[in-house]
Scaffold this motif. Structure first.
Motif, mmCIF file in Angstrom:
data_model
loop_
_atom_site.group_PDB
_atom_site.id
_atom_site.type_symbol
_atom_site.label_atom_id
_atom_site.label_comp_id
_atom_site.label_asym_id
_atom_site.label_seq_id
_atom_site.Cartn_x
_atom_site.Cartn_y
_atom_site.Cartn_z
ATOM 1 N N ALA A 149 0.850 -1.193 0.000
ATOM 2 C CA ALA A 149 0.000 0.000 0.000
ATOM 3 C C ALA A 149 0.883 1.240 0.000
ATOM 4 O O ALA A 149 1.551 1.521 0.981
ATOM 5 N N GLN A 152 -2.082 5.023 -0.083
ATOM 6 C CA GLN A 152 -3.431 4.473 -0.064
ATOM 7 C C GLN A 152 -3.887 4.289 1.375
ATOM 8 O O GLN A 152 -3.087 4.291 2.306
ATOM 9 N N TRP A 154 -6.020 1.252 3.294
ATOM 10 C CA TRP A 154 -6.619 -0.072 3.175
ATOM 11 C C TRP A 154 -7.474 -0.311 4.418
ATOM 12 O O TRP A 154 -7.019 -0.098 5.549
ATOM 13 N N SER A 178 0.792 5.764 3.677
ATOM 14 C CA SER A 178 -0.417 4.945 3.692
ATOM 15 C C SER A 178 -0.903 4.712 5.116
ATOM 16 O O SER A 178 -0.177 4.945 6.083
#
Length: 253
Positions: A149, A152, A154, A178
């Motif tokens: 990741a 991002q 998640w 992330s």
């Protein structure tokens, strides 16, 4: 530094593969958040937060707080996309059978809870745009191995159905810029004693982890927002569980 020297200077900074930031202005609805929900959202949005483990009973707003925070990060151009993951586990007592279609079609049943929350927070047209542009994607943890990741957020949902190794796989995907959010209800595991969620929370629920941006956040039955009936059900089940525990500890002759 001379012009000639500048022209031959090599960029030695680390290359982080990532998508360009979103251009669309998201119209995120503000809900009537409680003080505890605001505290969780603030924790997720904090730039020093890397991973948050959220636990709590059904209806206590774990998922919607996580998805709202992810949308805020996306809208503020702090991340480029959102990935929503679940495990491919079926019910411990029943099988769903074969799911037809390609990977995306197979994932639709797992994505439904995420879509429900998105509909509470965004206009349908923007949801469609984000999915079409792959700014929001669903996946199962099985496909996360070998991936990373970067830029991002998640979100792992129903994490009480992850075995320990699956949770380790998930949290070790964290890359640059992330965040990882894990949501789970310890009382609703479909894999019972095989669940690794409580064990992983126990490992990281300490000051050393918090200093490294890893946090544990707990909702209780007092935080249930779904309905008064859900709160009654949870309380009733907790009471029965306690009664059965007392019966096993002090059996009648």
């Amino acid at each position: 530094m001379s012009k000639k020297h500048r022209e031959h200077k090599v960029d030695k900074s680390e290359h982080i593969p990532q998508r360009e930031k979103i251009k669309e202005e998201l119209r995120i609805r503000e809900l009537n958040w409680t003080e505890k929900q605001k505290k969780l959202i603030s924790l997720i949005l904090d730039k020093n937060t890397n991973i948050v483990f959220i636990s709590g009973p059904a209806g206590s707003s774990k998922s919607i707080c996580a998805i709202y925070s992810a949308l805020k990060l996306l809208a503020d151009k702090k991340i480029s996309s959102i990935k929503y993951l679940r495990t491919a586990i079926e019910s411990s007592t029943k099988s769903l059978g074969y799911l037809s279609g390609d990977k995306i079609q197979k994932m639709e049943p797992y994505l439904e809870p995420c879509l429900d929350k998105l509909e509470e927070l965004l206009p349908q047209s923007q949801i469609n745009n984000l999915i079409t542009d792959k700014r929001i994607e669903g996946d199962v943890i099985n496909y996360a191995r070998g991936r990373q990741a970067n830029n991002q957020i998640w979100i792992a949902d129903e994490t009480q159905n992850f075995v320990f190794s699956e949770i380790v796989t998930f949290i070790t995907r964290i890359g640059k810029f992330s965040k990882l959010i894990l949501c789970g209800d310890l009382s609703q595991s479909d894999i019972n004693s095989k669940s690794g969620y409580k064990a992983i929370i126990d490992i990281f629920n300490d000051e050393e982890s918090r200093a490294n941006g890893i946090h544990v956040f707990e909702f209780t039955k007092e935080d249930i927002m779904r309905s008064g009936t859900v709160k009654f059900i949870v309380e009733k089940l907790e009471k029965r569980k306690e009664e059965k525990h007392n019966e096993s500890m002090f059996p009648t002759s």
